[in-house]
Each structure stands twice: as C-alpha cells, then as structure tokens.
Design a protein around this motif. Sequence first.
Motif, PDB file in Angstrom:
ATOM      1  N   UNK A  89       0.858  -1.175   0.000  1.00 32.08           N
ATOM      2  CA  UNK A  89       0.000   0.000   0.000  1.00 32.08           C
ATOM      3  C   UNK A  89       0.902   1.235   0.000  1.00 32.08           C
ATOM      4  N   UNK A  90       0.644   2.155  -0.913  1.00 24.01           N
ATOM      5  CA  UNK A  90       1.447   3.369  -1.032  1.00 24.01           C
ATOM      6  C   UNK A  90       0.545   4.580  -0.785  1.00 24.01           C
ATOM      7  N   UNK A  91       0.863   5.355   0.252  1.00 28.95           N
ATOM      8  CA  UNK A  91       0.092   6.554   0.557  1.00 28.95           C
ATOM      9  C   UNK A  91       0.997   7.768   0.386  1.00 28.95           C
ATOM     10  N   UNK A  92       0.625   8.626  -0.552  1.00 26.44           N
ATOM     11  CA  UNK A  92       1.413   9.828  -0.854  1.00 26.44           C
ATOM     12  C   UNK A  92       2.903   9.501  -0.996  1.00 26.44           C
ATOM     13  N   UNK A  93       3.183   8.380  -1.655  1.00 25.58           N
ATOM     14  CA  UNK A  93       4.558   8.019  -1.963  1.00 25.58           C
ATOM     15  C   UNK A  93       5.266   7.182  -0.927  1.00 25.58           C
ATOM     16  N   UNK A  94       4.630   6.913   0.219  1.00 23.78           N
ATOM     17  CA  UNK A  94       5.251   6.115   1.278  1.00 23.78           C
ATOM     18  C   UNK A  94       4.672   4.705   1.252  1.00 23.78           C
ATOM     19  N   UNK A  98       1.174  -4.724   3.726  1.00 21.41           N
ATOM     20  CA  UNK A  98       0.106  -5.201   4.606  1.00 21.41           C
ATOM     21  C   UNK A  98       0.077  -6.719   4.495  1.00 21.41           C
ATOM     22  N   UNK A  99       0.213  -7.389   5.634  1.00 19.91           N
ATOM     23  CA  UNK A  99       0.281  -8.843   5.668  1.00 19.91           C
ATOM     24  C   UNK A  99      -1.018  -9.389   6.225  1.00 19.91           C
ATOM     25  N   UNK A 100      -1.568 -10.386   5.575  1.00 14.35           N
ATOM     26  CA  UNK A 100      -2.810 -10.967   6.066  1.00 14.35           C
ATOM     27  C   UNK A 100      -3.196 -12.191   5.283  1.00 14.35           C
ATOM     28  N   UNK A 101      -4.350 -12.722   5.580  1.00 12.34           N
ATOM     29  CA  UNK A 101      -4.849 -13.898   4.882  1.00 12.34           C
ATOM     30  C   UNK A 101      -6.266 -13.623   4.398  1.00 12.34           C
ATOM     31  N   UNK A 102      -6.641 -14.352   3.375  1.00 13.93           N
ATOM     32  CA  UNK A 102      -7.996 -14.254   2.825  1.00 13.93           C
ATOM     33  C   UNK A 102      -8.322 -12.849   2.315  1.00 13.93           C
ATOM     34  N   UNK A 103      -7.325 -12.174   1.733  1.00 18.64           N
ATOM     35  CA  UNK A 103      -7.613 -10.915   1.072  1.00 18.64           C
ATOM     36  C   UNK A 103      -8.539 -11.189  -0.110  1.00 18.64           C
ATOM     37  N   UNK A 106      -9.465  -4.721  -2.551  1.00 17.20           N
ATOM     38  CA  UNK A 106      -8.690  -3.609  -2.000  1.00 17.20           C
ATOM     39  C   UNK A 106      -9.180  -3.239  -0.603  1.00 17.20           C
ATOM     40  N   UNK A 107     -10.496  -3.184  -0.426  1.00 16.27           N
ATOM     41  CA  UNK A 107     -11.041  -2.805   0.882  1.00 16.27           C
ATOM     42  C   UNK A 107     -10.587  -3.766   1.977  1.00 16.27           C
ATOM     43  N   UNK A 108     -10.536  -5.061   1.690  1.00 14.60           N
ATOM     44  CA  UNK A 108     -10.121  -6.036   2.703  1.00 14.60           C
ATOM     45  C   UNK A 108      -8.676  -5.819   3.116  1.00 14.60           C
ATOM     46  N   UNK A 109      -7.834  -5.384   2.182  1.00 20.13           N
ATOM     47  CA  UNK A 109      -6.433  -5.096   2.504  1.00 20.13           C
ATOM     48  C   UNK A 109      -6.349  -3.893   3.436  1.00 20.13           C
ATOM     49  N   UNK A 110      -7.077  -2.835   3.110  1.00 16.10           N
ATOM     50  CA  UNK A 110      -7.050  -1.634   3.941  1.00 16.10           C
ATOM     51  C   UNK A 110      -7.600  -1.916   5.331  1.00 16.10           C
ATOM     52  N   UNK A 111      -8.637  -2.749   5.397  1.00 16.31           N
ATOM     53  CA  UNK A 111      -9.225  -3.094   6.693  1.00 16.31           C
ATOM     54  C   UNK A 111      -8.222  -3.854   7.558  1.00 16.31           C
ATOM     55  N   UNK A 113      -5.040  -3.864   7.264  1.00 15.39           N
ATOM     56  CA  UNK A 113      -3.895  -3.014   7.550  1.00 15.39           C
ATOM     57  C   UNK A 113      -4.225  -1.848   8.444  1.00 15.39           C
ATOM     58  N   UNK A 114      -5.497  -1.757   8.896  1.00  8.21           N
ATOM     59  CA  UNK A 114      -5.951  -0.665   9.762  1.00  8.21           C
ATOM     60  C   UNK A 114      -5.653   0.693   9.135  1.00  8.21           C
ATOM     61  N   UNK A 115      -5.917   0.792   7.827  1.00 14.05           N
ATOM     62  CA  UNK A 115      -5.715   2.032   7.090  1.00 14.05           C
ATOM     63  C   UNK A 115      -7.081   2.650   6.828  1.00 14.05           C
ATOM     64  N   UNK A 116      -7.333   3.798   7.441  1.00 17.27           N
ATOM     65  CA  UNK A 116      -8.628   4.449   7.348  1.00 17.27           C
ATOM     66  C   UNK A 116      -8.624   5.502   6.241  1.00 17.27           C
TER      67      UNK A 116
END
Length: 333
Positions: A89-94, A98-103, A106-111, A113-116
């Motif tokens: 995940x890249x936010x404003x160039x940074x 995000x590590x997880x299972x059952x992605x 895109x929304x599931x990745x952000x969820x 990764x606790x990215x609001x």
Amino acid sequence: MAKANHRKQTKTLRSLSKRQWTKIAAGVAAVVALVGGSVIAVHSHEARQNSVNRVTSYSATDANALGVSRGSDREDLRGGKAGDTYVTVKINGKNRAVVGSHFTDVKSVLDQGDITLETGDVVNPSLKTKVNESTVITIERADANLETTEAPIGFNVVTKETSDLPRGQQKVESEGQEGVMETTSLVTKAGQKTISSNVFTSFVRQAPVDKVILVGTGSGSSVSSAAANIGSTVPVGEMQQWAHDYLLSNGGSEADFTATVFIISHESGWRVDAQNPSGAYGLPQALPGSKMASAGADWATNYQTQLKWFWGYCARYGGVQGAYAHWQTAHSY
C-alpha cells in the motif's frame, strides 16, 4: 543453546513454486519502492541516512540483514502462515506491506492493515478490485504531508558477574546509549491547525545499547553459566516492571527478564503500536500482528497480552533465553 528447529523443511531454489517466486519478487519490490519513496520527504535526519543502518522488511533493527527479502523464513520466524499474502500500500509516496490472509479486494487489505480512508482520498485500484501478491494499492491524500519524527529509546543497566574482579568490586564494561524510534505520520493541516495525524510506520531505527556493569565474584573460577553471562537487568518503566514481576511470579528468572528486555528493545523499542514497513506489529513485532489474538482480543493495544504471546512464541526455542541466544547469531527470532 539447544537450538529449536522451528523452521519448515528448507526448500531449494529449484523446488520453489511460481507462487513462492512471486512472493519473493514482490517483497524485494516493496523494499526497493520503500527506499525510493522516502526521498520525497525532507527531514532533518536525512542528511545522515548514509551513515545510519536502515531497517528492512526482514529485521527491524539488524544491519546484517540488509538486502534480505521477505519469504518463507520471515513467515517462520514471526509465526506466519503459508497462506499469508503481502500487498503493498502506497500513501502519498510512502510504502508499507500489509500482511494478512484471505484478502478478497482492496477494501479487505485496507481493513486488515488498519488504514482508514478520509473524505477526498483517491484510491487506485477501486475498493472492490480483486487483489493478489503483485497488487500495489495507491492512495493520494490531498493537503496531507508525510512527517517523520524521532524519539529516544532508553537503555537499561545490566549487571554481570565476573571472576576477574575481587568479590564485590564493580567495573563499567560499556556505557549505555539511547536508541532511536522513527515514526512517519500522514498529517493533514488547515493552515497551522492539524486536522488529522495517522501513524503509518513506527520502528526502531537504531537500537539502544545497554550499560553493562561487571561485578566481581572473587571466586578464582570462571563464571560460565548462561544466566550469569546474560546478567540481571534493572526494569525501567511500567511495562518492564510488569514483565519482570510477571516472569518471576511464574517461575522465570532474572536472566529470562534480561533476555526479554534485549529482544523487545531491539524489535520495537517497547512501543506497543510499533509497525515496521513489513507489517510486523507490536512489542514482539509479530507478523502479522493479528496472530497475537491467540493471547487476547486486545492484542493491538495491551502490552501484557503482547508479552504473553511473545513468551509463548519463544517456547519453540526452549524459552526466552533460547530465543535470545538465537537472536545473537541470526539477529531475529
């Protein structure tokens, strides 16, 4: 130490599957992108970057691990599952992995990764787009800047016995040195007023160095026990005091506490919400952090839950002292 074999059967390069090669390549790409993306922000410490050991996705603190990409070893070391997926995940160039299972999308990745997301954020690809290991999610946030700050990590005082000094005599073997915690936040401002500030990464950039005091035994024979070599550590702060008292109340030793302090200081600087760009989280830098849920539902915020998970994880090395001994050679556990 009696080194516990916690790894899965080692695979040769020829036996790696296409999926595994893809994950390795994605890990390398994430590290390269992270280094490249960081140059867009100007911070007071950047002039010193060439002389400072930088973290990688493999080890939060070890300069010897530079250039090692994520892979099955990393998953084994952190208790990961073979089915875990790494999505950048890249936010404003940074960048952050995000590590997880059952992605699923895109929304599931952000969820996970606790990215609001905030009003006005531009997300690409869209939230309902399916993802895989090669997916790179970009988020552009208007009127937001990446700000990096540094905070000191306190050092501990360790006493070790030695037969080279008369009984009771003390000698400072090494002076203590504070470490450095680096935190990057995405900050949105209206004029001089801060509207929001979200921590994106926070990790140990430089580990603290303990002050070591030698205490003479005057015995005339060398002190060779593992516990004596590790030494005793003076607790600093609420978390360390609780860890010390908990260990000793449950059959642990001063050496167990010293081993705990060393590992946690190097992995997270005793910051409960520490998050390496690799996605490793919390005091023990579990990858992903959600694995600590086995120790309690409050794993993301409770240092006691995180430490209990850590000690349980160290059982695969025969205990926390075994994990400490492994860390000395592998610079990870």
